[in-house]
Write an enzyme that holds these catalytic residues in place. Sequence first.
Site, PDB file in Angstrom:
ATOM      1  N   LEU A  43      35.819  29.934  21.976  1.00  0.00           N
ATOM      2  CA  LEU A  43      35.596  29.907  23.415  1.00  0.00           C
ATOM      3  C   LEU A  43      35.485  31.369  23.815  1.00  0.00           C
ATOM      4  O   LEU A  43      36.377  32.164  23.517  1.00  0.00           O
ATOM      5  CB  LEU A  43      36.773  29.214  24.118  1.00  0.00           C
ATOM      6  CG  LEU A  43      36.609  28.831  25.581  1.00  0.00           C
ATOM      7  CD1 LEU A  43      35.389  27.937  25.797  1.00  0.00           C
ATOM      8  CD2 LEU A  43      37.851  28.128  26.080  1.00  0.00           C
ATOM      9  N   ASP A  44      34.382  31.728  24.437  1.00  0.00           N
ATOM     10  CA  ASP A  44      34.124  33.130  24.761  1.00  0.00           C
ATOM     11  C   ASP A  44      35.247  33.756  25.561  1.00  0.00           C
ATOM     12  O   ASP A  44      35.962  33.076  26.301  1.00  0.00           O
ATOM     13  CB  ASP A  44      32.815  33.268  25.555  1.00  0.00           C
ATOM     14  CG  ASP A  44      31.605  32.865  24.741  1.00  0.00           C
ATOM     15  OD1 ASP A  44      31.601  33.096  23.524  1.00  0.00           O
ATOM     16  OD2 ASP A  44      30.673  32.308  25.335  1.00  0.00           O
ATOM     17  N   ARG A  45      35.363  35.053  25.438  1.00  0.00           N
ATOM     18  CA  ARG A  45      36.407  35.819  26.135  1.00  0.00           C
ATOM     19  C   ARG A  45      36.376  35.580  27.640  1.00  0.00           C
ATOM     20  O   ARG A  45      37.413  35.494  28.293  1.00  0.00           O
ATOM     21  CB  ARG A  45      36.202  37.301  25.809  1.00  0.00           C
ATOM     22  CG  ARG A  45      37.196  38.221  26.422  1.00  0.00           C
ATOM     23  CD  ARG A  45      36.924  39.632  25.942  1.00  0.00           C
ATOM     24  NE  ARG A  45      37.616  40.598  26.770  1.00  0.00           N
ATOM     25  CZ  ARG A  45      37.319  41.876  26.812  1.00  0.00           C
ATOM     26  NH1 ARG A  45      36.353  42.356  26.066  1.00  0.00           N
ATOM     27  NH2 ARG A  45      37.982  42.671  27.589  1.00  0.00           N
ATOM     28  N   SER A  47      35.374  32.898  29.146  1.00  0.00           N
ATOM     29  CA  SER A  47      35.502  31.470  29.453  1.00  0.00           C
ATOM     30  C   SER A  47      36.967  31.074  29.343  1.00  0.00           C
ATOM     31  O   SER A  47      37.757  31.747  28.697  1.00  0.00           O
ATOM     32  CB  SER A  47      34.666  30.640  28.479  1.00  0.00           C
ATOM     33  OG  SER A  47      33.297  30.969  28.609  1.00  0.00           O
ATOM     34  N   ARG A 142      27.363  31.072  23.560  1.00  0.00           N
ATOM     35  CA  ARG A 142      27.190  31.162  25.012  1.00  0.00           C
ATOM     36  C   ARG A 142      26.196  30.131  25.543  1.00  0.00           C
ATOM     37  O   ARG A 142      25.479  30.350  26.512  1.00  0.00           O
ATOM     38  CB  ARG A 142      26.818  32.583  25.424  1.00  0.00           C
ATOM     39  CG  ARG A 142      27.882  33.588  24.981  1.00  0.00           C
ATOM     40  CD  ARG A 142      27.607  35.010  25.417  1.00  0.00           C
ATOM     41  NE  ARG A 142      27.711  35.223  26.825  1.00  0.00           N
ATOM     42  CZ  ARG A 142      28.851  35.343  27.521  1.00  0.00           C
ATOM     43  NH1 ARG A 142      29.998  35.268  26.901  1.00  0.00           N
ATOM     44  NH2 ARG A 142      28.839  35.558  28.814  1.00  0.00           N
TER      45      ARG A 142
END
Length: 179
Positions: A43-45, A47, A142
């Site tokens: 999970l992206d930074r 998000s 992403r």
Amino acid sequence: MTLILFNKPYDVLSQFTDRGTPATRATLSDHIDLPGVYPAGRLDRDSEGLLLLTDDGRLQARIADPRFKLPKTYWVQVEGEPDAAALDSLRRGVMLNDGPTRPAEVEVIGAPAIWPRHPPIRVRRHIPDRWLRLTIREGRNRQVRRMTAAVGHPTLRLVRWSIGDWTLGDLSPGQWRSA
């Protein structure tokens, strides 16, 4: 087998160490002190929301591998007011620079009753925003952000609510529980 449900806060890396130079960013180790578990996916930074961690390599692969088409549902705050054409594009799948996406399930929802983000999103006084519930069955880098941008509605905030049958439930940011 251990399975952990974690509500990853904004600005936390989905890994236990920061490989940056200098290593100063928040990581999973700032929140989880449980040896032998690893994230199943990422999970992206920038998000927030549900991240699963396990010590079972087969389960980790099943959760993370797009071949299993495990649904991932997100609450997405987007800039502007998506019209029927934008929503239909997401439902059919959109063309990204790395190829077309699979069709998504999407609907406009009211603002979910969730925690405030720190720092808050950027708000433009003359540009409205809307929340979407968007479900995908793949997991490109992403992807949700690129999909909403492709239909003209950049993502302002992204919260993963569920992966398969696992949901955030009442977990606050930074909290975790065993499944």
